[in-house]
Motif scaffolding. Structure first.
Motif: not given
Lengths: 286, 294
Positions: A80, A156-157, A281, A284
């Protein structure tokens, strides 16, 4: 998104790199870490990517207590976090496409995702026409864009950049900053360590200044704070937008010069990218 | 499947990149395990020959003429824990045996025929284990009715210590050579990791799991151990087959035959040992290497 509480880092041999540092970075923020060499910027970045643990204090990254996290959990945290460095860290024997695809492959993403995502991200950084080149065939700015694409392809966040423009001339640097800005506008939190005050001032974002391991200036400080109800992490707080510091005419000229560099990227690529994030997502990994 | 392809492909690519170093490690494993194989064979042959000889070793107790109840004495000695078997040789049988032994010696034959009564009856005792021989002999000497105890004495003791010494030596050599092979494998993995340190750094940056980074190296070490082990077994078995007749001709007293079961078992053991050596070697390297450690 990133929270440091009274973090102190002392290296073996007693060198104090950071002293009682506390920072709160909200989701979607763009933060510059500035300060002279040896002021602790790089140490701060390394702590945020959990390459190192603090000697004292706590660090929370994307809702996880990173400073307490056992080593075997670090790889998952890294997925992330995107990272960009001054020296690009590209693999010389892989093409542009392969370098970017590598980040997806080694985290076990399915092949169709690689075929789908890599061209999109390369388009975002303006390298669609150079996918089969090798790093040695690219300019420094282009190499850095490849490394940004690799950092971003995992959606990534957080994007951490340690002197990403340190090896580049001012005009090229501005091009890099445009890309980081675009990435930031997709909702990615960006923290960038830099010496380049011209760029910092032109971007008009939050600035955290370090000196000898201490925070001496945080421009969002002193302004009221507001809970972000949309954000599931209770510790993530949204500071008010930082007050702009100086009016930088030179940097703005450089920005304008760099516009041409990125002109080939259609504006709607950004929307395409954010759409891509939705089906990503869903894939994931377990 | 693609995971396997990745692990296998990476391992082969690494080995190709450092072909000479890998060749060195494989040869080291081969030489070590070949010697281990040879030592095991040598130990087995020595041990089975010693067992054969020791089967023929008897403790002989000559009896007084006063002993009347031979059967009860025989059964008493049979009950001792370290005694496997007791044979009674009666006076007439002993006389016949003596005549047989001295059939070429007129003088002795004449003495025997003149007065056969001086040849005593005896009990011939087979020990359970060679090592029990001394204890049985001294116990017999303390038994009433026993005139004299005779046995192979020092020869037996020498045989025992030779057999035990060979076994200890074999295992010591095997362990030392195994350790050398582990160190050499660790060295090649160390070099493979060093050669790929940039890639490892990037893998870790983008969040590849520790196992994803390590498994190819672990696999590479095991593959090198496997190849070395297979070579050792192949060459060892070949050398045994080809060299058997010639060497057997040189040492007619020693029987070089080993069972097919023994060969199969030890071959599998050696190959597994090679794989284990590879795994341990690379595991050691991966534990100490600063580019791999988190």
């Amino acid at each position: 998104m990133i929270r440091l509480e009274n973090v102190t880092k002392v290296y073996d041999g007693g060198v104090v790199a950071l002293k009682d540092v506390s920072i709160d970075v909200a989701k979607g923020e763009f933060v510059f870490l500035v300060g002279p060499s040896g002021s602790g910027k790089s140490t701060l970045i390394r702590l945020m990517m959990r390459e190192e643990r603090p000697t004292n204090g706590g660090i929370w990254i994307a809702g996880k207590h990173a400073s307490k996290m056992p080593n075997w959990k670090v790889p998952h945290l890294r997925r992330s976090i995107g990272t960009v460095f001054q020296d690009f860290k590209l693999l010389p024997n892989k093409t542009v496409f392969e370098n970017v695809a590598y980040a997806l492959e080694v985290t076990g993403r399915p092949r169709h995702l690689v075929r789908n995502q890599v061209p999109q991200v390369l388009k975002l950084v303006g390298l669609s026409t150079k996918t089969d080149r090798y790093p040695r065939q690219l300019s420094g700015g282009e190499q850095q864009r490849v490394s940004i694409a690799r950092a971003f392809v995992n959606r990534p966040l957080i994007l951490l950049a340690d002197e990403p423009t340190g090896n580049l001339d001012p005009a090229t640097s501005v091009g890099i900053m445009r890309i980081l800005d675009r990435i930031n506008r997709t909702g990615t939190t960006v923290v960038m360590a830099t010496h380049d005050h011209a760029i910092v001032d032109a971007m008009r974002r939050r600035v955290v200044q370090l000196e000898r391991g201490r925070i001496v200036r945080d421009q969002s400080r002193g302004v009221y704070e507001q809970r972000d109800t949309a954000e599931p992490e209770p510790e993530a707080e949204v500071p008010t937008p930082p007050a702009d510091e100086i009016e930088p005419s030179r940097a703005e000229r450089e920005l304008a010069a760099a516009e041409a560099d990125l002109a080939e990227i259609p504006v709607d690529d950004l929307e395409e990218l954010t759409e891509g994030m939705a089906d990503d997502s869903a894939m994931e990994e377990s | 499947m693609s995971r396997f392809q990745y692990v296998f492909g990476e391992a082969l690519r690494n080995m190709g990149r450092n072909a000479l170093v890998v060749l060195g490690a494989v040869l080291a494993v081969f030489v070590s395990l070949f010697l281990v194989f040879g030592t095991l064979m040598f130990g087995q042959i020595a041990s089975s020959n010693a067992d054969q000889w020791s089967d023929d070793v008897r403790v002989e107790a000559f009896l007084n003429d006063e002993v009347r109840n031979v059967e009860s004495l025989q059964s008493e000695i049979s009950d001792w824990a370290d005694v496997a078997e007791v044979d009674y040789i009666s006076k007439p049988e002993a006389v016949e045996n003596a005549k047989e032994i001295f059939k070429d010696n007129e003088a002795v034959l004449g003495l025997i025929e003149e007065d056969p009564s001086f040849i005593p009856a005896s009990l011939r005792i087979r020990p359970v284990d060679l090592q029990d021989y001394d204890r049985i002999a001294s116990q017999l000497e303390a038994t009433p009715g026993v005139l004299q105890v005779v046995s192979a004495g020092d020869a037996v003791n020498q045989l025992i210590s030779l057999r035990d010494g060979l076994q200890v030596f074999s295992w010591a050599l095997a362990i030392a050579l195994g350790a050398a092979a582990v160190a050499l494998i660790a060295n090649t993995i160390h070099m493979a990791v060093y050669a790929r340190r940039e890639e490892i750094e990037i893998m870790k940056l983008v969040g590849a799991s520790n196992w994803y980074v390590r498994v190819p190296f672990l696999f590479e070490g095991m593959l090198e151990g496997l190849i070395g082990g297979l070579l050792a077994v192949g060459v060892g078995l070949g050398a045994y087959r080809l060299g058997f007749d010639q060497i057997q001709g040189l040492v007619p007293l020693i029987d070089l035959t080993v069972t097919a079961d023994f060969l199969t078992q030890r071959s599998i053991l050696i190959v597994l040992f090679g794989v284990a050596v590879g795994a341990v070697g690379s595991a050691i390297s991966l534990t100490v290497h600063r580019y791999i450690r988190t």
